[in-house]
Design an enzyme around this catalytic site. Sequence first.
Site, PDB file in Angstrom:
ATOM      1  N   THR A 100      51.344  46.900  46.261  1.00 25.92           N
ATOM      2  CA  THR A 100      50.827  48.650  46.096  1.00 25.92           C
ATOM      3  C   THR A 100      49.514  48.634  45.445  1.00 25.92           C
ATOM      4  O   THR A 100      48.935  49.633  45.668  1.00 25.92           O
ATOM      5  CB  THR A 100      51.834  49.540  45.253  1.00 25.92           C
ATOM      6  OG1 THR A 100      51.768  49.010  44.038  1.00 25.92           O
ATOM      7  CG2 THR A 100      52.997  49.490  45.947  1.00 25.92           C
ATOM      8  N   GLY A 122      47.650  42.119  45.451  1.00 21.60           N
ATOM      9  CA  GLY A 122      48.664  42.402  46.504  1.00 21.60           C
ATOM     10  C   GLY A 122      48.440  43.275  47.751  1.00 21.60           C
ATOM     11  O   GLY A 122      48.290  42.979  48.915  1.00 21.60           O
ATOM     12  N   TYR A 139      53.177  35.832  27.978  1.00 19.52           N
ATOM     13  CA  TYR A 139      52.669  35.909  29.521  1.00 19.52           C
ATOM     14  C   TYR A 139      52.493  34.535  29.833  1.00 19.52           C
ATOM     15  O   TYR A 139      52.898  34.106  31.044  1.00 19.52           O
ATOM     16  CB  TYR A 139      51.269  36.899  29.284  1.00 19.52           C
ATOM     17  CG  TYR A 139      50.790  37.058  30.948  1.00 19.52           C
ATOM     18  CD1 TYR A 139      51.394  37.744  31.847  1.00 19.52           C
ATOM     19  CD2 TYR A 139      49.641  36.052  31.028  1.00 19.52           C
ATOM     20  CE1 TYR A 139      50.710  37.580  32.882  1.00 19.52           C
ATOM     21  CE2 TYR A 139      48.927  36.027  32.296  1.00 19.52           C
ATOM     22  CZ  TYR A 139      49.555  36.885  33.093  1.00 19.52           C
ATOM     23  OH  TYR A 139      48.814  36.803  34.684  1.00 19.52           O
TER      24      TYR A 139
HETATM   25  N1  LIG Z   1      44.198  40.749  37.365  1.00 18.19           N
HETATM   26  C1  LIG Z   1      44.057  39.482  36.650  1.00 18.19           C
HETATM   27  O1  LIG Z   1      42.813  39.488  36.273  1.00 18.19           O
HETATM   28  C2  LIG Z   1      45.008  38.452  36.811  1.00 18.19           C
HETATM   29  C3  LIG Z   1      44.696  37.353  36.370  1.00 18.19           C
HETATM   30  C4  LIG Z   1      45.562  36.241  36.245  1.00 18.19           C
HETATM   31  C5  LIG Z   1      46.798  36.594  36.987  1.00 18.19           C
HETATM   32  N2  LIG Z   1      46.990  37.498  37.383  1.00 18.19           N
HETATM   33  C6  LIG Z   1      48.286  37.812  38.164  1.00 18.19           C
HETATM   34  O2  LIG Z   1      48.082  38.109  39.387  1.00 18.19           O
HETATM   35  C7  LIG Z   1      49.201  39.023  40.015  1.00 18.19           C
HETATM   36  C8  LIG Z   1      48.487  40.325  40.503  1.00 18.19           C
HETATM   37  O3  LIG Z   1      47.799  40.932  39.438  1.00 18.19           O
HETATM   38  P1  LIG Z   1      47.224  42.372  39.667  1.00 18.19           P
HETATM   39  O4  LIG Z   1      46.166  42.372  38.735  1.00 18.19           O
HETATM   40  O5  LIG Z   1      46.868  42.601  41.180  1.00 18.19           O
HETATM   41  O6  LIG Z   1      48.317  43.191  39.215  1.00 18.19           O
HETATM   42  P2  LIG Z   1      48.944  44.755  39.229  1.00 18.19           P
HETATM   43  O7  LIG Z   1      47.449  45.223  39.714  1.00 18.19           O
HETATM   44  O8  LIG Z   1      49.266  44.831  37.836  1.00 18.19           O
HETATM   45  O9  LIG Z   1      49.805  44.897  40.248  1.00 18.19           O
HETATM   46  C9  LIG Z   1      50.951  44.164  40.430  1.00 18.19           C
HETATM   47  C10 LIG Z   1      51.980  44.576  41.672  1.00 18.19           C
HETATM   48  O10 LIG Z   1      53.069  44.346  40.959  1.00 18.19           O
HETATM   49  C11 LIG Z   1      53.995  45.460  41.215  1.00 18.19           C
HETATM   50  N3  LIG Z   1      54.918  45.522  40.117  1.00 18.19           N
HETATM   51  C12 LIG Z   1      55.101  46.030  38.890  1.00 18.19           C
HETATM   52  N4  LIG Z   1      56.216  45.991  38.414  1.00 18.19           N
HETATM   53  C13 LIG Z   1      57.215  45.569  39.317  1.00 18.19           C
HETATM   54  C14 LIG Z   1      58.461  45.533  39.359  1.00 18.19           C
HETATM   55  N5  LIG Z   1      59.358  45.809  38.451  1.00 18.19           N
HETATM   56  N6  LIG Z   1      59.287  45.319  40.579  1.00 18.19           N
HETATM   57  C15 LIG Z   1      58.233  45.211  41.847  1.00 18.19           C
HETATM   58  N7  LIG Z   1      56.839  45.373  41.838  1.00 18.19           N
HETATM   59  C16 LIG Z   1      56.240  45.419  40.552  1.00 18.19           C
HETATM   60  C17 LIG Z   1      52.844  46.766  41.071  1.00 18.19           C
HETATM   61  O11 LIG Z   1      53.377  47.670  41.781  1.00 18.19           O
HETATM   62  P3  LIG Z   1      53.837  49.298  41.172  1.00 18.19           P
HETATM   63  O12 LIG Z   1      52.890  49.276  39.858  1.00 18.19           O
HETATM   64  O13 LIG Z   1      53.492  49.997  42.148  1.00 18.19           O
HETATM   65  O14 LIG Z   1      55.178  48.991  40.712  1.00 18.19           O
HETATM   66  C18 LIG Z   1      51.505  46.007  41.835  1.00 18.19           C
HETATM   67  O15 LIG Z   1      51.936  46.215  43.284  1.00 18.19           O
HETATM   68  C19 LIG Z   1      50.044  39.158  38.905  1.00 18.19           C
HETATM   69  O16 LIG Z   1      51.291  38.137  39.031  1.00 18.19           O
HETATM   70  C20 LIG Z   1      49.299  38.583  37.437  1.00 18.19           C
HETATM   71  O17 LIG Z   1      50.044  38.467  36.574  1.00 18.19           O
HETATM   72  C21 LIG Z   1      46.200  38.684  37.413  1.00 18.19           C
END
Ligand SMILES: NC(=O)c1ccc[n+]([C@@H]2O[C@H](COP(=O)([O-])OP(=O)(O)OC[C@H]3O[C@@H](n4cnc5c(N)ncnc54)[C@H](OP(=O)(O)O)[C@@H]3O)[C@@H](O)[C@H]2O)c1
Length: 251
Positions: free
Chosen positions: A15, A19, A149
Site C-alpha cells: 500500500t 511495496g 528488529y
Molecule cells: N525503509 C527503509 O529504510 C527500510 C530499510 C531496511 C529494510 N526495510 C524493510 O523493507 C520493507 C518495506 O519497508 P517500507 O519502508 O517500504 O515499509 P512501510 O512503508 O512501513 O510499509 C510496509 C507495508 O507493510 C504493510 N503492513 C504493515 N502492517 C501490516 C500488517 N499487519 N499486515 C499486512 N500489511 C502490513 C503496510 O501497509 P499498511 O500500513 O497500509 O497496513 C505497507 O504496505 C519492510 O520489510 C522493512 O522492514 C525498510
Amino acid sequence: MKRFENKKVVVIGGTHGMGLATVKALIDGGAKVCLTGNNPGNIDRVKADLGANVSVIRSDASSLSDIDRLRETISDVFGSIDALLIFAAVAEFEPFDHVSEASFDRQFALNTKGAFFVAQRLAPLIKDGGSITFTTVTPATGSPTMSVYMGTKAAVRAFARVFAAELLVRGIRVNALAPGFVDTPSLGLASLTPEVRQEVYDIGNQVTPMKRHGTVEEIASGALFLAFDATFFTGIELPIDGGLSTVDCPE
Ligand SMILES: NC(=O)c1ccc[n+]([C@@H]2O[C@H](COP(=O)([O-])OP(=O)(O)OC[C@H]3O[C@@H](n4cnc5c(N)ncnc54)[C@H](OP(=O)(O)O)[C@@H]3O)[C@@H](O)[C@H]2O)c1
C-alpha cells in the site's frame, strides 16, 4: 509484449513505500497484481489510485486466519501465481533494556511469524518455476536500538535459505532483498515522531557510502530482478544499500 505480461503476482504490504513502487512497476509491465495491507485508509487510497488494474485486499499478515482467508481469495481470483513478494514489517527502535514484551511480540508477530506463514500458506499456489522474495535488512554491523528488529529479520534471512532448499524440487527460487536506508514515507519507522525520523534520515545519508538514501524505485527494481530475472539465484540475500554493508564510508 510487455515485460510482465501474463504474470500473476502477490505483494504483501503493497500500500505504500517499496511495496507500492513494486506494484506500480508490475502494473506498468503488464502483470496482474494482488496487493495487501492492513490499514483501511491506505487500502481505500490505493484502490482509488490504482483502479481496476489491481486487486487490493485488507489482510493482517500477522493473523493466521487472515492469511488463510487471503489464500482462498487469491486462489479464487488468480488460481495460481508466478511470484510472491513479502514487504510487510514493522520496526520499533529502542535500547535493549527498554524493550517491552508487547513491542517484542508485535515485531516478531508481523516480521517473522507473518513472513513465515504467508510463505507457507501461499507456496501451494505458486507455479513450479516461480519465486518467493522476502525482505530483510542490510546485513551491516549491529546498530544501537535495533536488537529486536534485526532479530526478526535474521530469522527471515534463515527462512529464505531453508525455503529455497525445500522448494528446489518445484523449481521455486526463494531469495531475500536487504535494503539499507531507503526513502519511504515511514522510513520503515512508522512509530517514530517526525523529528526523530528526520534525525534517522540525516544519519542514513551520512553513514551510507553513496551519501544518500535509496529510492523506492531502486528497491522495486531489485525486488523484480530477484522475482523474475535472477534465474540462477536461490537462497541469497541481496543488499541494496548504497555500499553500507560492503564499502568503507568516506568522511
Ligand atoms: N525503509 C527503509 O529504510 C527500510 C530499510 C531496511 C529494510 N526495510 C524493510 O523493507 C520493507 C518495506 O519497508 P517500507 O519502508 O517500504 O515499509 P512501510 O512503508 O512501513 O510499509 C510496509 C507495508 O507493510 C504493510 N503492513 C504493515 N502492517 C501490516 C500488517 N499487519 N499486515 C499486512 N500489511 C502490513 C503496510 O501497509 P499498511 O500500513 O497500509 O497496513 C505497507 O504496505 C519492510 O520489510 C522493512 O522492514 C525498510
